[in-house]
Design a protein around this motif. Structure first.
Motif, PDB file in Angstrom:
ATOM      1  N   ALA A   1       0.241  -1.032  -0.168  1.00 21.85           N
ATOM      2  CA  ALA A   1       0.512   0.045   0.338  1.00 21.85           C
ATOM      3  C   ALA A   1       1.014   1.196   0.297  1.00 21.85           C
ATOM      4  O   ALA A   1       0.388   2.403  -0.549  1.00 21.85           O
ATOM      5  CB  ALA A   1      -0.804  -0.173   0.870  1.00 21.85           C
ATOM      6  N   THR A   2       2.095   1.034   0.585  1.00 21.63           N
ATOM      7  CA  THR A   2       2.725   2.413   1.060  1.00 21.63           C
ATOM      8  C   THR A   2       3.930   2.653  -0.144  1.00 21.63           C
ATOM      9  O   THR A   2       3.579   3.698  -0.752  1.00 21.63           O
ATOM     10  CB  THR A   2       4.036   2.454   1.802  1.00 21.63           C
ATOM     11  N   ALA A   3       4.109   1.830  -1.207  1.00 21.37           N
ATOM     12  CA  ALA A   3       4.453   1.380  -2.384  1.00 21.37           C
ATOM     13  C   ALA A   3       3.810   2.534  -3.888  1.00 21.37           C
ATOM     14  O   ALA A   3       4.007   2.992  -4.295  1.00 21.37           O
ATOM     15  CB  ALA A   3       5.680   0.853  -2.662  1.00 21.37           C
ATOM     16  N   THR A   4       2.379   1.467  -3.856  1.00 23.01           N
ATOM     17  CA  THR A   4       1.620   2.255  -4.536  1.00 23.01           C
ATOM     18  C   THR A   4       0.937   3.542  -4.545  1.00 23.01           C
ATOM     19  O   THR A   4       1.310   4.041  -5.208  1.00 23.01           O
ATOM     20  CB  THR A   4       0.280   1.184  -4.101  1.00 23.01           C
ATOM     21  N   ILE A   5       0.940   3.944  -2.817  1.00 20.74           N
ATOM     22  CA  ILE A   5       0.499   5.314  -2.960  1.00 20.74           C
ATOM     23  C   ILE A   5       1.452   6.440  -3.481  1.00 20.74           C
ATOM     24  O   ILE A   5       1.799   7.129  -4.128  1.00 20.74           O
ATOM     25  CB  ILE A   5       0.608   5.811  -0.846  1.00 20.74           C
ATOM     26  N   MET A   6       3.738   5.854  -3.280  1.00 20.29           N
ATOM     27  CA  MET A   6       4.059   6.946  -3.210  1.00 20.29           C
ATOM     28  C   MET A   6       4.782   6.712  -4.846  1.00 20.29           C
ATOM     29  O   MET A   6       4.794   8.162  -4.921  1.00 20.29           O
ATOM     30  CB  MET A   6       5.055   6.276  -2.190  1.00 20.29           C
ATOM     31  N   VAL A   7       4.543   5.773  -5.374  1.00 17.85           N
ATOM     32  CA  VAL A   7       4.795   5.655  -6.634  1.00 17.85           C
ATOM     33  C   VAL A   7       4.140   6.497  -8.043  1.00 17.85           C
ATOM     34  O   VAL A   7       3.882   7.469  -8.714  1.00 17.85           O
ATOM     35  CB  VAL A   7       4.645   4.804  -7.308  1.00 17.85           C
ATOM     36  N   MET A   8       2.633   6.118  -6.759  1.00 17.55           N
ATOM     37  CA  MET A   8       1.756   6.873  -7.875  1.00 17.55           C
ATOM     38  C   MET A   8       1.796   8.557  -7.672  1.00 17.55           C
ATOM     39  O   MET A   8       1.178   9.075  -8.230  1.00 17.55           O
ATOM     40  CB  MET A   8      -0.101   6.818  -7.741  1.00 17.55           C
TER      41      MET A   8
END
Length: 274
Positions: A193-200
């Protein structure tokens, strides 16, 4: 240390942070609601005549935001999926294998956190591969840029997962891919979830690399489309439309951040501290 200073220092920090973030946001918000005559010189004053609905409608229609929105989705969503899948697989290997070669590969992979990609080299390589000016080329660039962050956080999290879980699955005859899919990935949800939000957040607002890789045209993402629109003669002095475009463009990522802000904190602490 006096009690006044002890409690006043955090308040001062919060005040300064609020001013640094709040003043630009206020400028964008109030300017996007002004008519053109009032927005020629953007300022912090409230509009004497409010017309946000007309400004936003003109920004969406004249700025071709729908096309830019779908172009951004076609680039950002595959990039996020590749970063997550490749990052999780690589992190699992780096966390479980112990050798000098694996340690060197891990150091090389996370070096992207400190070393930004060279734009000229990236563009020349994409041209040799016939990927310059294409969405697959842009997806490859974003994947390579943000893969280091994903690997860094996921590796630290996987190292905290007990090996006994995987060993028990191996004893039961589970193949490596099944162990990865059934045990490792479900436990990685906070970091995913963290990586998804940061990359987005990063990819959605990127204009620098999109400018050199995509170059505009029908494949322009929202930030790149905003740059083209703001540079056009039609929008040369129309700051009210430019700022309205900025507000509408930012709404999806603001919603994503508000929904997943707790996941960002928990995922970062889990991957970096553990």
């Amino acid at each position: 240390m006096t009690p006044v200073w002890r409690y006043g220092r955090p308040a001062l920090v919060i005040l300064l942070a609020g001013l640094a973030v709040g003043v630009p946001l206020w400028l964008v918000a109030v300017t996007s609601a002004k008519p053109q005559a009032e927005a020629i010189r953007p300022n912090l004053d409230l509009p004497r005549h409010w017309q946000p609905a007309d400004n936003y409608a003109d920004a969406v229609s004249q700025g071709e935001m729908l096309r830019g929105f779908f172009n951004s989705l076609l680039v950002v969503v595959p990039s996020v999926l590749l970063v997550l899948l490749l990052g999780a697989g690589a992190a699992w290997v780096f966390a479980r294998r112990k050798s000098k070669l694996v340690a060197a590969a891990y150091a090389l992979c996370i070096s992207g956190l400190l070393l930004p990609p060279a734009v000229i080299t990236v563009v020349m390589e994409l041209r040799q591969l016939d990927l310059a000016g294409t969405r697959p080329g842009m997806i490859a660039v974003y994947t390579g840029m943000y893969l280091s962050t994903s690997i860094f956080f996921m590796t630290g999290f996987i190292r905290a997962i007990p090996m006994e879980l995987e060993e028990a699955a191996r004893i039961d005859g589970a193949a490596p891919w099944r162990i990865f899919a059934r045990i490792v990935l479900p436990l990685l949800r906070p970091v995913i979830a963290t990586a998804t939000i940061m990359v987005m957040l990063y990819a959605w607002s990127d204009i620098f690399y999109a400018f050199f890789v995509l170059g505009g045209g029908d494949r322009a993402t929202l930030p790149l489309n905003l740059y083209q629109v703001a540079s056009a003669q039609l929008y040369l002095n129309n700051w009210h439309l430019v700022f309205a475009y900025v507000v509408v463009m930012s709404l999806p990522m603001v919603a994503v951040f508000l929904v997943g802000q707790r996941k960002i904190v928990s995922g970062i602490t889990s991957g970096a501290v553990k």
